[in-house]
Structure formats: structure tokens, C-alpha cells
Design a protein around this motif. Structure first.
Motif, PDB file in Angstrom:
ATOM      1  N   LEU A  77       0.792  -1.210   0.040  1.00  0.00           N
ATOM      2  CA  LEU A  77       0.033   0.053   0.071  1.00  0.00           C
ATOM      3  C   LEU A  77       0.814   1.537   0.067  1.00  0.00           C
ATOM      4  O   LEU A  77       0.508   2.249  -0.622  1.00  0.00           O
ATOM      5  CB  LEU A  77      -1.097  -0.053   1.133  1.00  0.00           C
ATOM      6  N   HIS A  78       2.137   1.158   0.824  1.00  0.00           N
ATOM      7  CA  HIS A  78       2.915   2.349   0.931  1.00  0.00           C
ATOM      8  C   HIS A  78       3.497   2.403  -0.630  1.00  0.00           C
ATOM      9  O   HIS A  78       3.490   3.532  -1.097  1.00  0.00           O
ATOM     10  CB  HIS A  78       3.951   2.042   1.558  1.00  0.00           C
ATOM     11  N   GLU A  79       4.082   1.541  -1.315  1.00  0.00           N
ATOM     12  CA  GLU A  79       4.439   1.812  -2.657  1.00  0.00           C
ATOM     13  C   GLU A  79       3.387   2.047  -3.626  1.00  0.00           C
ATOM     14  O   GLU A  79       3.570   2.836  -4.680  1.00  0.00           O
ATOM     15  CB  GLU A  79       5.133   0.366  -3.095  1.00  0.00           C
ATOM     16  N   MET A  80       2.203   1.642  -3.478  1.00  0.00           N
ATOM     17  CA  MET A  80       1.140   2.036  -4.375  1.00  0.00           C
ATOM     18  C   MET A  80       0.660   3.623  -4.206  1.00  0.00           C
ATOM     19  O   MET A  80       0.182   4.251  -5.240  1.00  0.00           O
ATOM     20  CB  MET A  80      -0.234   1.172  -4.121  1.00  0.00           C
ATOM     21  N   VAL A  81       0.974   4.048  -3.143  1.00  0.00           N
ATOM     22  CA  VAL A  81       0.957   5.786  -2.988  1.00  0.00           C
ATOM     23  C   VAL A  81       2.125   6.342  -3.785  1.00  0.00           C
ATOM     24  O   VAL A  81       1.650   7.257  -4.572  1.00  0.00           O
ATOM     25  CB  VAL A  81       1.092   6.053  -1.409  1.00  0.00           C
ATOM     26  N   HIS A  82       3.103   5.777  -3.743  1.00  0.00           N
ATOM     27  CA  HIS A  82       4.059   6.170  -4.540  1.00  0.00           C
ATOM     28  C   HIS A  82       3.698   6.231  -6.212  1.00  0.00           C
ATOM     29  O   HIS A  82       3.965   6.833  -6.885  1.00  0.00           O
ATOM     30  CB  HIS A  82       5.493   5.576  -4.366  1.00  0.00           C
ATOM     31  N   ALA A  83       3.112   4.738  -6.417  1.00  0.00           N
ATOM     32  CA  ALA A  83       2.825   4.765  -7.941  1.00  0.00           C
ATOM     33  C   ALA A  83       1.732   5.752  -8.375  1.00  0.00           C
ATOM     34  O   ALA A  83       1.594   6.296  -9.292  1.00  0.00           O
ATOM     35  CB  ALA A  83       1.855   3.193  -7.983  1.00  0.00           C
ATOM     36  N   LYS A  84       0.661   6.189  -7.463  1.00  0.00           N
ATOM     37  CA  LYS A  84      -0.132   7.333  -7.761  1.00  0.00           C
ATOM     38  C   LYS A  84       0.552   8.548  -7.806  1.00  0.00           C
ATOM     39  O   LYS A  84       0.324   9.404  -8.796  1.00  0.00           O
ATOM     40  CB  LYS A  84      -1.049   7.443  -6.221  1.00  0.00           C
ATOM     41  N   GLN A  85       1.611   8.755  -6.973  1.00  0.00           N
ATOM     42  CA  GLN A  85       2.365  10.170  -7.164  1.00  0.00           C
ATOM     43  C   GLN A  85       3.164   9.966  -8.630  1.00  0.00           C
ATOM     44  O   GLN A  85       3.189  11.308  -9.236  1.00  0.00           O
ATOM     45  CB  GLN A  85       3.270  10.060  -5.914  1.00  0.00           C
ATOM     46  N   TYR A  86       3.664   9.075  -8.919  1.00  0.00           N
ATOM     47  CA  TYR A  86       4.162   8.955 -10.286  1.00  0.00           C
ATOM     48  C   TYR A  86       3.288   9.211 -11.274  1.00  0.00           C
ATOM     49  O   TYR A  86       3.608   9.767 -12.475  1.00  0.00           O
ATOM     50  CB  TYR A  86       5.010   7.664 -10.601  1.00  0.00           C
ATOM     51  N   ALA A  87       2.154   8.322 -11.233  1.00  0.00           N
ATOM     52  CA  ALA A  87       1.055   8.428 -12.360  1.00  0.00           C
ATOM     53  C   ALA A  87       0.340   9.622 -12.474  1.00  0.00           C
ATOM     54  O   ALA A  87       0.135  10.066 -13.604  1.00  0.00           O
ATOM     55  CB  ALA A  87      -0.162   7.181 -12.049  1.00  0.00           C
ATOM     56  N   ARG A  88       0.273  10.539 -11.393  1.00  0.00           N
ATOM     57  CA  ARG A  88      -0.147  11.792 -11.469  1.00  0.00           C
ATOM     58  C   ARG A  88       0.814  12.975 -11.642  1.00  0.00           C
ATOM     59  O   ARG A  88       0.622  14.022 -11.617  1.00  0.00           O
ATOM     60  CB  ARG A  88      -1.035  12.071 -10.279  1.00  0.00           C
ATOM     61  N   ARG A  89       2.138  12.428 -11.776  1.00  0.00           N
ATOM     62  CA  ARG A  89       3.386  13.290 -12.041  1.00  0.00           C
ATOM     63  C   ARG A  89       3.222  14.333 -10.975  1.00  0.00           C
ATOM     64  O   ARG A  89       3.742  15.576 -10.927  1.00  0.00           O
ATOM     65  CB  ARG A  89       3.061  14.197 -13.291  1.00  0.00           C
ATOM     66  N   GLU A  90       2.992  13.698  -9.702  1.00  0.00           N
ATOM     67  CA  GLU A  90       3.281  14.731  -8.396  1.00  0.00           C
ATOM     68  C   GLU A  90       4.877  14.683  -7.968  1.00  0.00           C
ATOM     69  O   GLU A  90       5.274  15.536  -7.316  1.00  0.00           O
ATOM     70  CB  GLU A  90       2.370  14.021  -7.304  1.00  0.00           C
ATOM     71  N   ILE A  91       5.390  13.691  -8.351  1.00  0.00           N
ATOM     72  CA  ILE A  91       6.863  13.400  -7.642  1.00  0.00           C
ATOM     73  C   ILE A  91       7.886  13.153  -9.032  1.00  0.00           C
ATOM     74  O   ILE A  91       7.245  12.710  -9.986  1.00  0.00           O
ATOM     75  CB  ILE A  91       6.820  12.122  -7.100  1.00  0.00           C
ATOM     76  N   ASP A  92       8.882  13.699  -9.109  1.00  0.00           N
ATOM     77  CA  ASP A  92       9.933  13.899 -10.039  1.00  0.00           C
ATOM     78  C   ASP A  92      11.247  13.324  -9.159  1.00  0.00           C
ATOM     79  O   ASP A  92      11.615  14.386  -8.736  1.00  0.00           O
ATOM     80  CB  ASP A  92       9.966  14.874 -10.757  1.00  0.00           C
TER      81      ASP A  92
END
Length: 135
Positions: A77-92
Motif C-alpha cells: 500500500l505504501h508503494e502504491m501511494v508512490h505509484a499514484k504520485q508517479y502516475a499523476r506526476r506529483e513526484i519527480d
């Protein structure tokens, strides 16, 4: 599309449930996303890792398979939050930006905005997973 490899059949089933749950909670309208989760032996203190493949919606996750089921679910679930961040381009992570704002590379791990969000949301997602009798 979701692909889960490695680990035991029980672990793969749980990971699949966690990924589906996280997708419904975090990205309910996102149609084109590919999630690959590999259950592996991770050396060191980390229990998981998330990154992207060819584009921001090609998500690659590795999770330590040597965890108990509750810890495994929490890590996924923690890594899926990061997946959301990448998919929505919130994180680079290459340019150290969060929601298009620069983040100091000397920021302690526990204070990185993407980690603060991931730790907070992993607990919320886990509670919902248990409440829905999915775990």
C-alpha cells in the motif's frame, strides 16, 4: 493491468488484492496504468521500492517477500501511494520535485513530502482494506 510475480501463491493473492484496493481508492478514474509487482528478497532496511518504466504510468514495484502478511500489505500500500504520485506526476525523483516544487536533496528521508504522504496514506488504506474484509 496488474502483474504480480515471485513469492508464494498466498502472497501474490494478497498483493493483488492490495493493488486493486489502492487503485480503486487512489486512482479510481485512471484507466491506462500498468502495475508490475515483484516479490523479492530485499537486503537492508527497506521493505519496498517503486519506480517507473518507459513512462509515468508504467509502474514497477519490488516488495520484500520475507515479511509477514500484515507488513507485506502495508508495504504494498505504501508503494502504491508512490505509484499514484508517479502516475499523476506529483513526484519527480530525478529532479527532486514534489508537485512541481523543488525539494532540497538534503531533506531527511522521513521529511520528504512524498514519504510523509505515503506513510500517512498506507495506514488509511490498510484500515479501509480491513474494514472491507479484504484482508
Amino acid at each position: 493491468m496488474i502483474e504480480v510475480t515471485g513469492g508464494t501463491a498466498q502472497q501474490r493473492k494478497l498483493v493483488g488484492i492490495c493493488v486493486e484496493h489502492a487503485l480503486q481508492e487512489l486512482m479510481p478514474r485512471m484507466e491506462k496504468i500498468y502495475i508490475s509487482v515483484e516479490l523479492v528478497d530485499i537486503k537492508g532496511p527497506a521493505t519496498g521500492w517503486c519506480g517507473t518504466g518507459e513512462d509515468h504510468r508504467d509502474i514497477e514495484i519490488e516488495v520484500d517477500r520475507k515479511q509477514g502478511l500484515l507488513s507485506l500489505a502495508s508495504s504494498v500500500l505504501h508503494e502504491m501511494v508512490h505509484a499514484k504520485q508517479y502516475a499523476r506526476r506529483e513526484i519527480d525523483g530525478i529532479h527532486w520535485t514534489w508537485k512541481k516544487k523543488p525539494v532540497d536533496e538534503d531533506t531527511p528521508y522521513s521529511e520528504l513530502p512524498w514519504e510523509v504522504e505515503a506513510y500517512k496514506m498506507q495506514d488509511e488504506l490498510l484500515i479501509k482494506l480491513v474494514d472491507k474484509d479484504l484482508f
